[in-house]
Every structure is written in structure tokens, then in C-alpha cells.
Design a protein around this motif. Structure first.
Motif, PDB file in Angstrom:
ATOM      1  N   GLU A  95     110.572  49.625   6.327  1.00  0.00           N
ATOM      2  CA  GLU A  95     110.232  50.968   6.789  1.00  0.00           C
ATOM      3  C   GLU A  95     109.317  50.856   8.013  1.00  0.00           C
ATOM      4  O   GLU A  95     108.493  49.945   8.111  1.00  0.00           O
ATOM      5  N   PRO A  96     109.415  51.786   8.960  1.00  0.00           N
ATOM      6  CA  PRO A  96     108.655  51.683  10.214  1.00  0.00           C
ATOM      7  C   PRO A  96     107.218  52.181  10.070  1.00  0.00           C
ATOM      8  O   PRO A  96     106.860  53.243  10.597  1.00  0.00           O
ATOM      9  N   VAL A  97     106.385  51.418   9.358  1.00  0.00           N
ATOM     10  CA  VAL A  97     105.016  51.874   9.094  1.00  0.00           C
ATOM     11  C   VAL A  97     103.987  50.811   9.484  1.00  0.00           C
ATOM     12  O   VAL A  97     103.284  50.951  10.470  1.00  0.00           O
ATOM     13  N   GLY A  98     103.867  49.747   8.712  1.00  0.00           N
ATOM     14  CA  GLY A  98     102.803  48.777   8.915  1.00  0.00           C
ATOM     15  C   GLY A  98     102.998  47.939  10.166  1.00  0.00           C
ATOM     16  O   GLY A  98     104.068  47.370  10.385  1.00  0.00           O
ATOM     17  N   ARG A 101     103.211  44.366   9.026  1.00  0.00           N
ATOM     18  CA  ARG A 101     104.410  44.270   8.197  1.00  0.00           C
ATOM     19  C   ARG A 101     105.663  44.125   9.052  1.00  0.00           C
ATOM     20  O   ARG A 101     106.614  43.421   8.687  1.00  0.00           O
ATOM     21  N   LEU A 102     105.700  44.769  10.204  1.00  0.00           N
ATOM     22  CA  LEU A 102     106.873  44.725  11.061  1.00  0.00           C
ATOM     23  C   LEU A 102     107.020  43.397  11.795  1.00  0.00           C
ATOM     24  O   LEU A 102     108.059  43.142  12.400  1.00  0.00           O
ATOM     25  N   PRO A 121     104.534  50.606   2.919  1.00  0.00           N
ATOM     26  CA  PRO A 121     105.807  50.269   2.274  1.00  0.00           C
ATOM     27  C   PRO A 121     106.424  49.039   2.913  1.00  0.00           C
ATOM     28  O   PRO A 121     106.244  48.789   4.107  1.00  0.00           O
ATOM     29  N   ASN A 122     107.160  48.286   2.109  1.00  0.00           N
ATOM     30  CA  ASN A 122     107.844  47.104   2.613  1.00  0.00           C
ATOM     31  C   ASN A 122     109.296  47.480   2.922  1.00  0.00           C
ATOM     32  O   ASN A 122     109.563  48.367   3.702  1.00  0.00           O
ATOM     33  N   ARG A 123     110.246  46.848   2.286  1.00  0.00           N
ATOM     34  CA  ARG A 123     111.661  47.109   2.552  1.00  0.00           C
ATOM     35  C   ARG A 123     112.207  48.155   1.585  1.00  0.00           C
ATOM     36  O   ARG A 123     111.867  48.171   0.404  1.00  0.00           O
ATOM     37  N   ASP A 124     113.092  48.990   2.113  1.00  0.00           N
ATOM     38  CA  ASP A 124     113.664  50.069   1.320  1.00  0.00           C
ATOM     39  C   ASP A 124     115.067  50.360   1.841  1.00  0.00           C
ATOM     40  O   ASP A 124     115.443  49.970   2.945  1.00  0.00           O
ATOM     41  N   VAL A 125     115.836  51.080   1.044  1.00  0.00           N
ATOM     42  CA  VAL A 125     117.193  51.460   1.430  1.00  0.00           C
ATOM     43  C   VAL A 125     117.166  52.871   2.023  1.00  0.00           C
ATOM     44  O   VAL A 125     116.590  53.789   1.432  1.00  0.00           O
ATOM     45  N   GLY A 126     117.774  53.018   3.189  1.00  0.00           N
ATOM     46  CA  GLY A 126     117.778  54.320   3.830  1.00  0.00           C
ATOM     47  C   GLY A 126     118.521  54.309   5.144  1.00  0.00           C
ATOM     48  O   GLY A 126     119.310  53.405   5.436  1.00  0.00           O
TER      49      GLY A 126
END
Length: 388
Positions: A95-98, A101-102, A121-126
Motif C-alpha cells: 500500500e502507498p503509505v510508509g 516500507r516502500l 500497512p504492508n502488502r494488501d490486495v487491491g
């Protein structure tokens, strides 16, 4: 080449690239005689990353991790590039947040990411729309995801509620001006959603120290509805972030605040967690550093008198949980509401693929209301890494 092993068609419309890496750790706790942590050697990550392009405008990625004698699908997505400012990504990805993290785990300044990543958040489906305007001047991303707990990843969702995630990042001096400010980037990211957990999947994080990876805050959970704290309502995150890189100097900082409505039995409340970090680095050998890591200009070759790149780094950080959680939602005898840490590191880049890290971190803990204290945690971690 420098980006792994690759095959490509003559016209460039089709390509296949294989990348991967492995990290071998030795983690020690000087002066610690407790049973909660143990000195150990660890195969931290073993990854195989397949990326490709079909019909010029469609990219795909399948990224797997094999550490722990299991196979985890980290990334599996398709990217349609309609234009630099308009791209569509669907599947499982970060997810495009941290901000940290990115970054790829193989180019991090320290062996483990800092406290803000534990709340992002880390990885998610979307599905996500993203792109850039003016070259590297403005980048954006906005997407809809299943929704995951702070610091978590997910492959599926059992509810109709979804998370809206977004990020805008700007390089205000990328196109000119002061040379020393061209590597300055600032942005803000966040999420908004509603989630309801269950005793089997609470939707809440367990918070750990960074290098030591020992738990210092977890919420009560005994498997029953009345004794388990679960997410129950709105969850929001906001994260201002930025970095500055110039020649062989680097500075990265980020802050994140999460608010989550929770419930235990008939008691409902809202928990607020915050975390921040500042990371600084200096490449002693003068090699350039950027958000994409260090690029050694003189790879290790004793026969030619070259020894790679050497980097010194520091990090200060803090994570604060919500004191309102004690004692009903978290046990003050086992959990601590906050922790702050200081980390120093030495990185030796033998070449673009091989790297040695040596990190030392000291983490101190705040006492919980009505609870005891916990001694500071000292960790010494060394890592050998190969990534191509």
C-alpha cells in the motif's frame, strides 16, 4: 547487468527479468539473561523475484519468499502503463503509505525497518491508480484495498469494508535551483476505512522492537468474545514524510499516527498510536547515496586496490501506544505502552550485490500504568546479504 538477469525481445516489447536475494543474520543480546529473547543465527529472507513486460505497456511481478521453510507470495500484480501520469496496478502489493516500507528490503540503511513501519500497512490486495507528473517532480498513488492491520499483510478479506489509501510525494527542486536541494523530497500519505475483527482475527497489531523483534505491546486475547480486544469501527492513518540526499549524505524522516476504534465485550473505545524516526547516513568513501540505496563506484577488488563503499548511519525513533488501553485492553504486567530506540550502523558494500551490515540498537521502554518496568534491550546484529 545491474538489474539482474534478463531476456528481452529485439523491439523491447517483451522482457523477463529475474532478481532475488538472501539475508543471513547473527543476532545477539549483550547483557540480557532473560528467557524472552535468545542469541541466534537466522536465515532472515530468501527471495525470488520475477518481473516482466508484455506488449510493451503491461508489466507484471511475482515475488516469493522462502525463509522459514515455507513459500509466501509477497507481490503478485499487473501494471498497465497508459501514460507516465496514469498507470493502473491490480493484485497484491505494498500500500502507498510508509516511506521506509516502500523501499526494497535489500537497500535499507539498517537491517530492520523502524517503528513507523510497524504502524503502516504492508502488502494488501487491491487496485491502485498511480503515476508521476513533470518527470520526477510530483508522484501520486490512490487505491482501494481489502485493508490490513497496522504493520500487517493480507491475501483475502471476510468483510465488505475496504480501505482507501493515498499518497502524494513532491521533489520541489528536482528541475533546477540549488544543487544541494535536488535530492529533497516531501510528501504525505494516509488511509481511511472501517473494520471489524473477531477473536480469531482481531485486526490489531502486536508491536515489537526493531532489531530484537521482541514483543513489548500486545492486546488481551483469550479466544473468547468477552476477553479478546478486536477492531470495531473506523481506522485512520496519516503519515507526513520526507528525505534529503546530497552526494554522500542522506537524511530520512517519517511520522505516522493511527486511530482505531476497538471493542472488548461491551466496552468500546478508540486507540491512538504514533511513531516517528530520523535516519541519517554518511558514505565515508564518498560514493553517492539516494533513496534507492548506495551505489559503490569502486567495487571490492584487492588486486586493483579497491575496497567497495563504507557507510556510517544512525537512527533515533519512538513509538507510543495509547495509555487508555491499560489495564482493560492490555496487561500492564506483560505490555509496555511506549518504546524509544537509538541505533548505529556500519555498512560495507563490496559491490552492488554483496553487502555486510553491523548494527547496534538500544531500546528503552516506558512503564505501564499500574504495572512494572522492563529493562532496556540491547541488540547487536550482523548480516551478510546478497541481492541481484
Amino acid at each position: 547487468g545491474e538489474e539482474g538477469f534478463a531476456l528481452r525481445s529485439a523491439d523491447g516489447a517483451f522482457s523477463l527479468r529475474f532478481q532475488g536475494g538472501a539475508q543471513y543474520d547473527a543476532r545477539f543480546f549483550p547483557g540480557d539473561r532473560g528467557d524472552a529473547v535468545a542469541d541466534a543465527f537466522d536465515l532472515r529472507r530468501v527471495r525470488a523475484d520475477l518481473r516482466g513486460t508484455v506488449y510493451r505497456d503491461f508489466d507484471f511481478r511475482v515475488n516469493l519468499d522462502y525463509a522459514g521453510n515455507r513459500v509466501d507470495v509477497l507481490d503478485a500484480y499487473l501494471d498497465a502503463r497508459f501514460a507516465p501520469a496514469l498507470q493502473l496496478r491490480v493484485g497484491k502489493f505494498k500500500e502507498p503509505v510508509g516511506l521506509e516500507r516502500l523501499q526494497s528490503v535489500f537497500i535499507l540503511t539498517f537491517a530492520e525497518r523502524g517503528f513507523p513501519t510497524a504502524l503502516a500497512p504492508n502488502r494488501d490486495v487491491g487496485a491502485q491508480l498511480h503515476g508521476s507528473v513533470g518527470g520526477n517532480l510530483i508522484a501520486y498513488a490512490v487505491g482501494v484495498f481489502n485493508g490490513v492491520p497496522d504493520g500487517g499483510s493480507g491475501d483475502q478479506d471476510e468483510s465488505d469494508s475496504k480501505d482507501l489509501s493515498g499518497r502524494v510525494f513532491v521533489h520541489p527542486f528536482a528541475r533546477g535551483g540549488i544543487e544541494a536541494l535536488k535530492g529533497l523530497g516531501v510528501g504525505v500519505a494516509g488511509t481511511l476505512g472501517k473494520h471489524r475483527g473477531s477473536p480469531a482475527a482481531t485486526g490489531l497489531p502486536t508491536l515489537r522492537t526493531t532489531l530484537g523483534r521482541s514483543t513489548f505491546l500486545r492486546y488481551n486475547a483469550d479466544g473468547t468474545t468477552g476477553g479478546t480486544v478486536v477492531a470495531d469501527g473506523r481506522r485512520t492513518r496519516i503519515s507526513p514524510q520526507g528525505y534529503w540526499y546530497w552526494r554522500n549524505l542522506g537524511l530520512l524522516g517519517e511520522y505516522i499516527r493511527t486511530r482505531t476504534e476497538v471493542r472488548r465485550g461491551d466496552v468500546a473505545t478508540e486507540l491512538t498510536h504514533t511513531a516517528w524516526q530520523i535516519v541519517g547516513s554518511w558514505v565515508v568513501t564518498g560514493d553517492p547515496v539516494s533513496y534507492r540505496g548506495v551505489a559503490p563506484t569502486r567495487p571490492f577488488d584487492p588486486r586493483r586496490g579497491t575496497w567497495g563503499a563504507l557507510e556510517l548511519a544512525f537512527r533515533i525513533q519512538r513509538l507510543e501506544g495509547d495509555a487508555v488501553a491499560f489495564p482493560l485492553l492490555a496487561d500492564p504486567a506483560q505490555s509496555r505502552p511506549a518504546a524509544d530506540g537509538f541505533t548505529i550502523g556500519l555498512n560495507w558494500y563490496l559491490n552492488r550485490a554483496v553487502r555486510f551490515l553491523l548494527d547496534y540498537e538500544r531500546t528503552r521502554f516506558d512503564g505501564a500504568p499500574g504495572g512494572g518496568t522492563r529493562s532496556a534491550e540491547n541488540v547487536l546484529l550482523s548480516r551478510f546479504q546478497v541481492a541481484f
